[in-house]
Design an enzyme around this catalytic site. Structure first.
Site, short mmCIF file in Angstrom:
data_model
loop_
_atom_site.label_atom_id
_atom_site.label_comp_id
_atom_site.label_asym_id
_atom_site.label_seq_id
_atom_site.Cartn_x
_atom_site.Cartn_y
_atom_site.Cartn_z
N SER A 127 27.26 66.26 -58.52
CA SER A 127 26.98 64.94 -57.96
C SER A 127 25.49 64.64 -57.88
O SER A 127 24.67 65.53 -57.60
CB SER A 127 27.58 64.91 -56.55
N GLU A 129 24.22 63.38 -55.47
CA GLU A 129 23.79 63.70 -54.10
C GLU A 129 22.95 64.96 -54.06
O GLU A 129 22.23 65.20 -53.09
CB GLU A 129 25.02 63.85 -53.19
N TYR A 151 27.43 67.87 -47.73
CA TYR A 151 28.12 67.62 -49.00
C TYR A 151 27.20 67.93 -50.19
O TYR A 151 27.59 68.64 -51.12
CB TYR A 151 28.57 66.15 -49.06
O1 F7E Z 1 27.58 55.32 -49.68
C1 F7E Z 1 25.36 53.26 -47.60
C2 F7E Z 1 25.38 54.77 -47.42
O2 F7E Z 1 29.71 56.41 -49.02
C3 F7E Z 1 26.66 54.68 -50.53
C4 F7E Z 1 30.58 59.80 -53.23
O3 F7E Z 1 31.46 59.55 -54.29
O4 F7E Z 1 28.73 59.07 -54.55
C5 F7E Z 1 29.37 58.87 -53.30
O5 F7E Z 1 28.52 59.15 -52.21
C6 F7E Z 1 25.48 54.17 -49.73
C7 F7E Z 1 24.88 55.22 -48.77
O6 F7E Z 1 28.71 56.85 -51.33
C8 F7E Z 1 27.84 51.94 -45.31
O7 F7E Z 1 24.55 55.14 -46.32
C9 F7E Z 1 25.79 51.51 -45.84
O8 F7E Z 1 23.49 55.15 -48.80
O9 F7E Z 1 29.75 54.70 -50.87
P1 F7E Z 1 29.04 55.80 -50.20
P2 F7E Z 1 27.67 58.06 -51.43
O10 F7E Z 1 27.34 58.61 -50.10
O11 F7E Z 1 26.53 57.61 -52.26
C10 F7E Z 1 28.23 60.39 -54.78
C11 F7E Z 1 27.65 60.43 -56.17
C12 F7E Z 1 29.23 61.44 -54.50
O12 F7E Z 1 29.23 62.50 -55.13
C13 F7E Z 1 30.10 61.26 -53.31
O13 F7E Z 1 31.26 62.08 -53.37
O14 F7E Z 1 25.90 53.09 -48.91
N1 F7E Z 1 26.21 52.55 -46.63
N2 F7E Z 1 26.78 51.11 -45.03
C14 F7E Z 1 27.47 52.82 -46.32
N3 F7E Z 1 28.31 53.75 -46.83
C15 F7E Z 1 29.56 53.79 -46.33
N4 F7E Z 1 30.44 54.70 -46.84
N5 F7E Z 1 29.97 52.95 -45.32
C16 F7E Z 1 29.15 52.00 -44.78
O15 F7E Z 1 29.52 51.27 -43.88
#
Ligand code: F7E
Length: 340
Positions: A127, A129, A151
């Site tokens: 990832s 990440e 993670y």
């Molecule tokens: O967050 C911001 C949050 O949870 C994206 C997974 O597939 O991709 C994914 O991880 C961004 C972050 O994805 C909210 O803080 C703001 O900056 O959709 P996400 P992620 O954390 O980038 C990677 C490549 C993986 O490998 C992972 O498995 O959006 N954000 N407000 C929020 N995020 C969430 N979930 N919810 C909110 O309310």
């Protein structure tokens, strides 16, 4: 007929990959965790030819058993606790499944192949990440890691143990460093789906407000359907290697809100969105942008659509689902602040 075993079959990528491989004539086996897993039914409905096997990335004997039954030519290890926000709350479990689970699968393969790990090709879902607090922009296969969440740390372990089995035992093992990838099948806890579902519900008068965390975060978002093809291509090369898979285009959560709310017919999102400090992460990955030149040159891979097309497709799918007589049961958003 080639044979493939997929862990994480019940997730977004597992389902797209299973469909893709079935379309290429593979016999596809999917590992299902737990007793009476409700998502097994969904997988079987979406991919009728799928063969389901019971097993768990925490349980080495079950992995050896799954390999004995499936006798795969290719193993795709997509199984993980994949929600970054949850990984602080369940850090040990995340390390156990997302991190050590990779080692267990590789060990199971070592047992199954009697030490000749070149016999079964292995894909590890790594990832972006892992890049975390990024050291350079854009990020490629040589960019150093600085993960910012339990993670990301677990994924970095999975990446390095995959590389190590390749270097130590001659495994045909590839680590695909995939940037964010989305679709109408994305879980509602991830920000794209949370926004497209929220915009659709607001447009239909079913909801008034959407609570979000850091809306200035920047991500490189692609379409999951394109990304599973890259996984397969990695396992079709003469030599195994690691590949970044990304669009190279970066957007903020604000851009996502603009596109989704306009597509849903709401217009301005600002009166409907509130930032909630409980949804901020203890350490954030501020910005990601991938350089997928290696994959483009060697695999001939490239993403098909753009960010706007992707988000509009997701909004349309949510609107269609919510206006059906029997909409899919409302997804439970684990970031809803009612969850203590
Ligand atoms: O967050 C911001 C949050 O949870 C994206 C997974 O597939 O991709 C994914 O991880 C961004 C972050 O994805 C909210 O803080 C703001 O900056 O959709 P996400 P992620 O954390 O980038 C990677 C490549 C993986 O490998 C992972 O498995 O959006 N954000 N407000 C929020 N995020 C969430 N979930 N919810 C909110 O309310």
């Amino acid at each position: 007929m080639p044979r493939a075993l997929i862990t994480g079959i019940t997730g977004q990528d597992g389902m797209y990959l299973a469909e893709f491989l079935a379309g290429k004539g593979y016999e596809v086996f999917g590992l299902i965790r737990g007793q009476n897993n409700p998502r097994a039914r969904l997988v079987a409905d979406v991919i009728p030819s799928i063969r389901l096997l019971s097993g768990d990335l925490r349980d080495l004997p079950s992995l050896v058993g799954a390999l004995e039954t499936a006798r795969p030519d290719e193993v795709y290890n997509l199984g993980a606790i994949s929600f970054v926000g949850m990984s602080w709350r369940q850090a040990e479990l995340t390390s156990e499944i997302t991190g050590l689970g990779v080692l267990r699968m590789l060990e199971a393969l070592r047992i199954h192949t009697q030490g000749d790990l070149s016999k079964v090709r292995f894909y590890q879902a790594s990832s972006s990440e892992m890049f975390g607090k990024v050291r350079e922009v854009p990020q490629n296969e040589d960019t150093p890691f600085h993960p910012r969440s339990p993670y990301g740390i677990a994924k970095a372990f999975g990446h390095y143990i995959t590389v190590n089995y390749r270097e130590s035992y001659g495994a045909y093992a590839c680590s695909g460093i995939l940037f964010n990838h989305e679709s109408p099948r994305r879980g509602p806890e991830f920000v794209t789906r949370k926004v497209t579902r929220g915009a659709a519900r607001i447009a239909l008068g079913q909801q008034d407000t959407l609570l979000l965390g850091n809306i200035d975060a920047c991500r490189d978002w692609g379409f999951a359907g394109d990304y599973v093809e890259a996984m397969w291509l990695m396992l079709q090369q003469d030599e195994p290697d690691d590949y970044v898979i990304a669009t190279g285009e970066t957007h903020t959560v604000r851009d996502l809100l603009d596109i989704a709310f306009h597509r849903a017919g709401v217009g301005d999102w600002e009166p409907h969105v509130r930032q909630d400090s409980r949804l901020l992460r203890p350490a954030e990955v501020d910005t990601l942008a991938g350089d997928s030149s290696r994959a483009r040159e060697r695999l001939g891979w490239k993403p098909r659509g753009n960010f706007r097309d992707l988000i509009e497709m997701m909004v349309d799918a949510d609107l269609a689902d919510l206006t059906r007589a029997d909409p899919a049961s409302d997804p439970t958003d684990r970031e809803d602040p009612r969850w203590a």
